[in-house]
Design an enzyme around this catalytic site. Structure first.
Site, PDB file in Angstrom:
ATOM      1  N   ASP A  35      28.324  41.734  26.857  1.00  0.00           N
ATOM      2  CA  ASP A  35      26.760  41.687  26.147  1.00  0.00           C
ATOM      3  C   ASP A  35      26.338  40.217  26.095  1.00  0.00           C
ATOM      4  O   ASP A  35      25.082  40.132  25.890  1.00  0.00           O
ATOM      5  CB  ASP A  35      26.848  42.295  24.770  1.00  0.00           C
ATOM      6  CG  ASP A  35      26.394  43.619  24.488  1.00  0.00           C
ATOM      7  OD1 ASP A  35      25.545  44.011  25.595  1.00  0.00           O
ATOM      8  OD2 ASP A  35      26.843  44.151  23.757  1.00  0.00           O
TER       9      ASP A  35
ATOM     10  N   GLN B 101      28.694  48.310  20.161  1.00  0.00           N
ATOM     11  CA  GLN B 101      27.165  48.801  19.899  1.00  0.00           C
ATOM     12  C   GLN B 101      26.896  48.398  18.814  1.00  0.00           C
ATOM     13  O   GLN B 101      27.314  48.360  17.730  1.00  0.00           O
ATOM     14  CB  GLN B 101      27.139  50.355  20.144  1.00  0.00           C
ATOM     15  CG  GLN B 101      25.923  51.127  20.111  1.00  0.00           C
ATOM     16  CD  GLN B 101      25.107  50.369  21.290  1.00  0.00           C
ATOM     17  OE1 GLN B 101      25.408  50.657  22.332  1.00  0.00           O
ATOM     18  NE2 GLN B 101      23.751  50.142  21.144  1.00  0.00           N
TER      19      GLN B 101
ATOM     20  N   LYS C  57      25.681  54.652  28.420  1.00  0.00           N
ATOM     21  CA  LYS C  57      26.450  53.540  29.303  1.00  0.00           C
ATOM     22  C   LYS C  57      27.796  54.024  29.635  1.00  0.00           C
ATOM     23  O   LYS C  57      28.003  53.750  31.075  1.00  0.00           O
ATOM     24  CB  LYS C  57      26.713  52.499  28.175  1.00  0.00           C
ATOM     25  CG  LYS C  57      25.411  51.864  27.634  1.00  0.00           C
ATOM     26  CD  LYS C  57      25.770  50.832  26.671  1.00  0.00           C
ATOM     27  CE  LYS C  57      24.382  50.196  26.079  1.00  0.00           C
ATOM     28  NZ  LYS C  57      24.507  49.311  24.820  1.00  0.00           N
TER      29      LYS C  57
END
Ligand code: NAP
Length: 279
Positions: free
Chosen positions: A116, A93, A49
């Site tokens: 997200d 994460q 990422k």
């Protein structure tokens, strides 16, 4: 023989568009990535990422915390990132170590920095069919893949295997919003093949190798394999690719399918978040 929906190529073209758009801005979007612990898969995802961000001109900040970090410490970091005007997107994460309350953490991220799409407000906006939500990256990436083949979802029967908050549920909601008829299958679904065989579009997001075989797929279906499973040094999906590609009209490979699209959607969300904050 199925046509391959090439997620890698599609993601590349989306990244090129993002790079161009960032070039027109008078600020640089910034993504803060929080990694707790040393899980090797999570560390790999985070570095992928970060690399993707740099390639399109998004600045990335890594915050690496020890596996035994307390809820309070992590919440303090989120509060700091929420208040920092230089940070446009915040990604924590997952999976997180057990001592941490994931729901509380997602709920603490400022909703317009929630790249997200896991904040309850973003989930709620999506479920109500209202605009302004940051969408979860994997389901949004799948929708882009279907758009890339000009697939008309209206009235079609979509079967989603998996009902997680990250993939299956928001995926199903997006299909409903696109006027498809949606069936959701999960661990307790009896006779899975009975449902998958009826699918015009079959999306599989379980995490189990060889779950979907050729005889479970309707001829001419579109098959989207979200699953990622490590088998030795190889990455494979949930679908028996070699069998299913003989039956389906379109199929996504693993690797090179949904994975690169998820990252492209993260970049898109970060740009969108930055634009919302500068509007
Ligand atoms: P998850 O939270 O573990 O959810 C898995 C889902 O599969 C659950 O809803 C579970 O049902 C269901 N399930 C388990 N066994 C089943 C069976 N035998 N038949 C039907 N359904 C079954 O996983 P996730 O986060 O949604 O991820 C799913 C897969 O996609 C994983 O392999 C993950 O690595 C991959 N993934 C890939 C990407 C990407 O970018 N390519 C992104 C995200 C996830 P219950 O709810 O009943 O337990």
């Amino acid at each position: 023989m199925a046509m391959i929906i090439d997620g890698k190529a599609l993601a590349k073209s989306i990244r090129e568009d993002i790079t161009k758009e960032i070039g027109t801005l008078n600020y640089q979007p910034t993504l803060a990535v929080v990694l707790v612990g040393t899980d090797p898969a999570s560390a790999t995802y985070v570095s992928m990422k970060e690399k993707a961000c740099l390639e399109v001109g998004i600045a990335s900040q890594a915050h690496r915390l020890a596996a035994d970090v307390s809820q309070r410490e992590l919440m303090m970091l989120i509060t700091r990132l929420n208040a920092d005007p230089a940070v446009n997107g915040i990604l924590v994460q997952i999976p997180l170590p057990r001592q941490l309350d994931q729901t509380a953490i997602f709920g603490a991220i400022r909703r317009d920095k929630d790249v997200d799409g896991f904040h309850p407000m973003n989930v709620g906006l999506l479920n109500l069919g209202l605009s302004g939500a940051l969408l979860p990256c994997t389901p949004a990436g799948v929708m882009e893949m279907l758009q890339s083949i000009n697939y008309r979802l209206k009235g079609k029967h979509v079967v989603v295997v998996g009902r997680s908050n990250v993939v299956g549920k928001p995926m199903s909601t997006l299909f409903l919003l696109a006027d498809a008829t949606v069936t959701i299958c999960h661990r307790y679904t009896e006779n899975l093949g009975l449902y998958t065989r009826q699918a015009d579009v079959l999306v599989v997001a379980v995490g189990k190798t060889n779950l979907i075989t050729g005889d479970m797929v309707k001829p001419g279906a579109v098959v989207i394999d979200v699953g990622t499973n490590r088998v030795g040094s190889k990455l494979v999906g949930d679908v028996v690719y070699e069998d299913v590609k003989e039956v389906a009209a379109y199929i996504t490979p693993v690797p090179g399918g949904v994975g690169p699209m998820t990252i492209a959607m993260l970049l898109k969300n970060t740009l969108l978040a930055a634009k919302m904050q500068h509007a």
